[in-house]
Design a protein around this motif. Structure first.
Motif, PDB file in Angstrom:
ATOM      1  N   VAL A  30      19.412  18.140  84.707  1.00 45.04           N
ATOM      2  CA  VAL A  30      19.678  19.416  85.088  1.00 45.04           C
ATOM      3  C   VAL A  30      19.952  19.716  86.851  1.00 45.04           C
ATOM      4  CG1 VAL A  30      19.092  21.816  84.795  1.00 45.04           C
ATOM      5  CG2 VAL A  30      18.954  20.389  83.060  1.00 45.04           C
ATOM      6  N   ILE A  58      19.726  26.363  93.040  1.00 44.89           N
ATOM      7  CA  ILE A  58      19.915  26.587  91.761  1.00 44.89           C
ATOM      8  C   ILE A  58      18.910  27.255  90.903  1.00 44.89           C
ATOM      9  CG2 ILE A  58      21.472  24.575  91.379  1.00 44.89           C
ATOM     10  CD1 ILE A  58      18.956  22.845  90.584  1.00 44.89           C
ATOM     11  N   ASN A  60      18.661  30.153  89.737  1.00 41.79           N
ATOM     12  CA  ASN A  60      18.630  31.046  88.678  1.00 41.79           C
ATOM     13  C   ASN A  60      18.550  30.275  87.382  1.00 41.79           C
ATOM     14  OD1 ASN A  60      19.599  33.098  90.273  1.00 41.79           O
ATOM     15  ND2 ASN A  60      21.651  32.791  90.128  1.00 41.79           N
ATOM     16  N   ASP A  61      18.488  28.885  87.200  1.00 37.59           N
ATOM     17  CA  ASP A  61      18.153  27.944  86.354  1.00 37.59           C
ATOM     18  C   ASP A  61      16.656  27.696  86.035  1.00 37.59           C
ATOM     19  OD1 ASP A  61      19.256  27.149  83.921  1.00 37.59           O
ATOM     20  OD2 ASP A  61      20.101  25.330  84.843  1.00 37.59           O
ATOM     21  N   SER A  62      15.704  28.528  86.519  1.00 25.60           N
ATOM     22  CA  SER A  62      14.508  28.083  86.682  1.00 25.60           C
ATOM     23  C   SER A  62      13.813  27.674  85.369  1.00 25.60           C
ATOM     24  CB  SER A  62      13.663  29.137  87.571  1.00 25.60           C
ATOM     25  OG  SER A  62      13.523  30.488  86.784  1.00 25.60           O
ATOM     26  N   ASN A  64      15.011  26.280  82.629  1.00 26.23           N
ATOM     27  CA  ASN A  64      15.339  24.883  82.503  1.00 26.23           C
ATOM     28  C   ASN A  64      14.655  23.874  83.432  1.00 26.23           C
ATOM     29  OD1 ASN A  64      16.963  25.555  79.987  1.00 26.23           O
ATOM     30  ND2 ASN A  64      18.712  26.037  81.411  1.00 26.23           N
ATOM     31  N   LEU A  65      14.924  24.169  84.794  1.00 29.89           N
ATOM     32  CA  LEU A  65      14.326  23.447  85.598  1.00 29.89           C
ATOM     33  C   LEU A  65      12.872  23.035  85.435  1.00 29.89           C
ATOM     34  CD1 LEU A  65      16.219  24.812  88.756  1.00 29.89           C
ATOM     35  CD2 LEU A  65      16.835  22.633  87.596  1.00 29.89           C
TER      36      LEU A  65
END
Length: 161
Positions: A30, A58, A60-62, A64-65
């Motif tokens: 990711v 990125i 905003n994808d915290s 999932n990260l």
């Protein structure tokens, strides 16, 4: 041990004065390939490491990260503990794994703060052998994301060369 702080990442913790600072690389499906700052020291055959991965572009994808970082840490290892953690209103994950080939036991905590993944890892090496020592938990649990909590004599973590 001394109090250390790193204002750009917004963290302070207890660690050794004679730590090594280096740049590293982290890769994930990711997140892609990311540069890291790694602070590392060894004490009594326990390796301590703080890794800061910049993911502000990125952020905003915290969720999932953070999940990817935790999954990558425990992949192909015997998972002993996986718990959600919270420090200073910041949610994260805390995991303990046995390393392959009797390589030791590693405890880690991962937090996403200010667009960065902050990873704290403590690995009890086989030369130490005391896998139930409280030292890894003491190191990981010393973190605070309120740098105002750092004592006046805290040492600022240097940038890598």
């Amino acid at each position: 041990m001394a109090w250390l702080h790193q204002p750009p990442a917004g963290l302070c913790l207890c660690g050794a004065r004679d730590l090594k600072v280096e740049k590293g690389t982290w890769r994930g499906a990711v997140a892609g390939t990311r540069e890291t700052i790694v602070y590392r020291f060894v004490d009594d055959d326990i390796e301590y490491k703080v890794e800061v991965v910049d993911m502000r572009d990125i952020a905003n994808d915290s969720a999932n990260l953070l999940g990817e970082v935790a999954y990558t840490f425990q992949e192909n290892r015997k998972l002993l503990m996986d718990a959600f953690g919270r420090v200073d209103r910041q949610f994260g994950r805390k995991l303990t794994v046995d390393l392959p080939n009797n390589g030791g036991r590693s405890t880690a905590a991962f937090y996403f703060i200010n667009g960065r993944v902050v990873s704290l890892l403590a690995t009890v090496l086989p030369a130490n052998g005391d896998y139930d020592t409280p030292e890894p938990a003491r190191f990981i649990d010393s973190i605070s994301f309120y740098t105002v909590r750092a004592p006046d004599n805290a040492i600022e973590l240097p940038p890598p060369n």
